[in-house]
Design a protein around this motif. Structure first.
Motif: not given
Length: 212
Positions: A62-73
């Motif tokens: 899901d693009a929304h989920d990936i876009a909002a994911y913490d970058p380090e995580a």
């Protein structure tokens, strides 16, 4: 074929049934697979979306989920063994940039990039605007969409350049099984050998100049 992929397409890019099944039904997964397809074997790249989905505990991306994911995580998620790519940190950043772009411009729907396009030139322009997609990658992806997903706006073959030619066996666009995979590999080996030979013929010519 409906641009939203309502029908699942049978692909043989990851050479793993579950990973290929995801690519065949998920526009975002196949787009991310294309993004990952550099500096690693094709199968490794296109298996990546399935690995990412598994690690996110989902059956699709899901693009929304990936876009909002913490970058380090997210970088850690790609770096876990087996790593999703040879350069998991930089690829994690690129995937998030791609998904952020899709959220901003296409409501997070990867298939909206090609949905309703009126020409191959327009589709190529849209693909080239995607983060991480240069001209060559955009043309290969356009050829893949046309040849295997049925996304064929007028002029799509021309826009895809040499990759759009029927049975070109130049890229992932033509891989439909082990036989075509072998042909594409052979073509890439020929290109590497030709580039090496060209380099070898050019270098001796420089030495007499430096000797003067």
């Amino acid at each position: 074929m409906d641009p939203k992929h309502s029908k699942s397409v049978t692909l043989h890019l990851a050479q793993q049934p579950e990973a290929d099944e995801l690519l065949g039904r998920s526009p975002l997964a196949v787009m991310i697979g294309m993004l990952l397809d550099q500096q690693v074997p094709m199968e490794w790249a296109f298996a990546g979306p399935y690995t990412i989905a598994q690690r996110m505990g989902a059956d699709d991306l899901d693009a929304h989920d990936i876009a909002a994911y913490d970058p380090e995580a997210f970088a850690e998620l790609l770096s876990r063994k087996p790593a999703v790519h040879r350069y998991p940190g930089s690829m994690a950043k690129r995937i998030q940039q791609l998904c952020q772009y899709l959220v901003e411009h296409y409501g997070g729907d990867a298939s909206a990039v090609w949905e309703g396009v009126e020409s191959g030139a327009e589709l190529l322009r849209r693909l080239k605007e995607l983060p991480g997609f240069g001209t060559q990658k955009a043309q290969i992806f356009l050829a893949l969409l046309g040849k295997q997903f049925g996304v064929r706006p007028p002029g799509w073959r021309e826009a895809a350049g040499p990759y759009g030619e029927p049975e070109a066996f130049r890229s992932v666009a033509d891989i439909t099984g082990p036989e075509s995979l072998a042909k594409v590999r052979a073509h890439k080996q020929e290109l590497k050998a030709a580039a090496k030979a060209e380099k070898a013929t050019k270098s001796p010519k420089k030495s007499p100049k430096t000797a003067k």
